[in-house]
Motif scaffolding. Structure first.
Motif, mmCIF file in Angstrom:
data_model
loop_
_atom_site.group_PDB
_atom_site.id
_atom_site.type_symbol
_atom_site.label_atom_id
_atom_site.label_comp_id
_atom_site.label_asym_id
_atom_site.label_seq_id
_atom_site.Cartn_x
_atom_site.Cartn_y
_atom_site.Cartn_z
ATOM 1 N N ASP A 182 -2.864 -56.150 -11.372
ATOM 2 C CA ASP A 182 -1.527 -55.916 -11.934
ATOM 3 C C ASP A 182 -1.239 -54.418 -12.059
ATOM 4 N N GLU A 183 -2.239 -53.636 -12.477
ATOM 5 C CA GLU A 183 -2.040 -52.181 -12.587
ATOM 6 C C GLU A 183 -1.845 -51.570 -11.206
ATOM 7 N N ARG A 184 -2.601 -52.072 -10.237
ATOM 8 C CA ARG A 184 -2.468 -51.568 -8.872
ATOM 9 C C ARG A 184 -1.082 -51.852 -8.313
ATOM 10 N N ALA A 185 -0.565 -53.045 -8.586
ATOM 11 C CA ALA A 185 0.757 -53.410 -8.083
ATOM 12 C C ALA A 185 1.845 -52.526 -8.688
ATOM 13 N N ARG A 186 1.743 -52.254 -9.995
ATOM 14 C CA ARG A 186 2.748 -51.399 -10.648
ATOM 15 C C ARG A 186 2.684 -49.982 -10.095
ATOM 16 N N LEU A 187 1.462 -49.487 -9.879
ATOM 17 C CA LEU A 187 1.313 -48.136 -9.343
ATOM 18 C C LEU A 187 1.857 -48.059 -7.919
ATOM 19 N N GLU A 188 1.560 -49.055 -7.099
ATOM 20 C CA GLU A 188 2.068 -49.052 -5.724
ATOM 21 C C GLU A 188 3.582 -49.040 -5.706
ATOM 22 N N ALA A 189 4.201 -49.823 -6.575
ATOM 23 C CA ALA A 189 5.664 -49.859 -6.623
ATOM 24 C C ALA A 189 6.230 -48.511 -7.054
ATOM 25 N N ALA A 190 5.576 -47.859 -8.017
ATOM 26 C CA ALA A 190 6.057 -46.565 -8.509
ATOM 27 C C ALA A 190 5.958 -45.489 -7.431
ATOM 28 N N CYS A 191 4.894 -45.564 -6.615
ATOM 29 C CA CYS A 191 4.671 -44.536 -5.597
ATOM 30 C C CYS A 191 5.394 -44.837 -4.282
ATOM 31 N N ALA A 192 5.896 -46.044 -4.125
ATOM 32 C CA ALA A 192 6.463 -46.453 -2.839
ATOM 33 C C ALA A 192 7.565 -45.527 -2.335
ATOM 34 N N PRO A 193 8.523 -45.084 -3.165
ATOM 35 C CA PRO A 193 9.572 -44.189 -2.634
ATOM 36 C C PRO A 193 9.010 -42.889 -2.075
ATOM 37 N N GLY A 194 8.088 -42.272 -2.782
ATOM 38 C CA GLY A 194 7.493 -41.030 -2.288
ATOM 39 C C GLY A 194 6.650 -41.250 -1.048
ATOM 40 N N MET A 195 5.897 -42.349 -1.019
ATOM 41 C CA MET A 195 5.072 -42.642 0.146
ATOM 42 C C MET A 195 5.931 -42.847 1.386
#
Length: 349
Positions: free
Chosen positions: A329-342
């Motif tokens: 769950d923490e990984r999913a939230r982090l991936e979503a937060a970083c997705a625009p920059g990535m």
């Protein structure tokens, strides 16, 4: 005044925690390169405050102690490790009351064995400078340091300097930029454990709750309603274990990283493309010799040096990604937060 052939100003910028320190240290091994680390960071917020300035005024900018460094000293005396503070702590404690000159705290110690003497020599040179535009005063300093230390090409690197592209490009319109970037998920994990960035995050929590941050001033006093669990976070009762143990969520760090990348890339797009080099941290780890060769050729083709390449590449160590070890769950939230920059960085490939 030191004179010599003008070089194109060279700046290494990043969000921080992206390998720019490693790159700066490797460049400093090059016999012809003077890599100045954390100069603009050390001078914040006064580094670009003037347009024209005389030598005495400019030396004040370069030497006036910054409150945050004095506050850092209080925490370091209690055991906090801040790698960017390069001056020996045992010697730095004599600056408890007066504050340490910023270039002594961060920039000059890696350059020589006697940073105090170098600081004094630099001060004598700068104070004698006539009034000039701010960028010319910086260029005089950079050239003087190159000459004094036997180097030919200078570059400046400050952590989390991506947001400084605007004042840098305004003051140095012909500058070249090396943008070092990293997977945002790895940035977030690294930033969460990095003392200066933790200080910023905890400072924001304090400001939201109490109206002021604890690490910006050596005179800070804890609020009377400070929760007992937070007492180890303030300078007067600082406890390293409490500071390091405080759980900070990764999602806001990822969101902040995406915003930094978005703003930084917008600023870099205003610089002619031939004067910007994007360097992926992970590529430096995978192919250090090739990436370092690409970097120095961008800086100045005459810097090609096989002996340095071999020495520098041998110092690069693998750093396997860690974000995949997070709970789902923490990984999913982090991936979503970083997705625009990535997504923005993916377009650079």
């Amino acid at each position: 005044m030191v004179t010599g052939p003008a070089q194109t100003p060279l700046f290494i910028v990043s969000t921080g925690r992206s390998g720019s320190t490693m790159l700066s240290d490797l460049l400093l091994l090059h016999p012809d390169v003077l890599s100045l680390s954390e100069l603009f960071n050390a001078l914040h917020p006064l580094g670009f405050a003037e347009d024209r300035i005389d030598g005495a005024g400019f030396w004040s900018v370069l030497s006036q102690p910054r409150a945050r460094h004095t506050a850092w000293l209080r925490l370091m005396e209690r055991g906090l490790v801040i790698d960017e503070f390069r001056y020996p702590l045992a010697d730095a404690l004599r600056f408890r009351q007066t504050g340490i000159p910023p270039l002594l705290a961060m920039t000059l110690p890696p350059l020589c064995d006697d940073p105090d003497a170098l600081h004094e020599e630099l001060g004598a040179f700068v104070r004698a400078l006539p009034e000039d535009r701010l960028q010319q005063q910086y260029l005089h300093v950079f050239q003087w340091l190159c000459t004094r230390l036997g180097r030919r090409v200078w570059c400046e690197r400050s952590g989390a300097s991506l947001g400084l592209v605007h004042p840098m490009s305004r003051h140095f319109p012909d500058a070249k930029f090396i943008h070092v970037f990293r997977d945002g998920r790895e940035f977030a994990l690294s930033a969460r454990g990095f003392a200066p960035m933790r200080m910023g995050m905890i400072g924001r929590l304090f400001k939201q709750r109490f109206g002021s941050a604890p690490y910006l001033s050596p005179a800070y006093r804890a609020p009377v309603d400070l929760p007992p669990a937070w007492r180890g976070l303030v300078p007067e009762s600082f406890d390293v274990e409490v500071f390091q143990r405080l759980e900070l969520p990764l999602e806001p760090i990822g969101l902040a990283w995406s915003e930094m990348i978005s703003v930084g890339l917008q600023l870099l797009r205003q610089v002619p493309a031939e004067r910007v080099l994007h360097v992926r941290y992970e590529s430096m780890l995978q192919a250090p010799r090739e990436e370092l060769a690409r970097i120095v050729r961008f800086m100045d083709p005459s810097l090609d040096n096989d002996a340095w390449l071999a020495q520098a590449a041998a110092r690069v160590r693998k750093n396997p990604p860690k974000w995949m070890n997070l709970a789902a769950d923490e990984r999913a939230r982090l991936e979503a937060a970083c997705a625009p920059g990535m997504a923005l960085l993916d377009r650079l490939a």
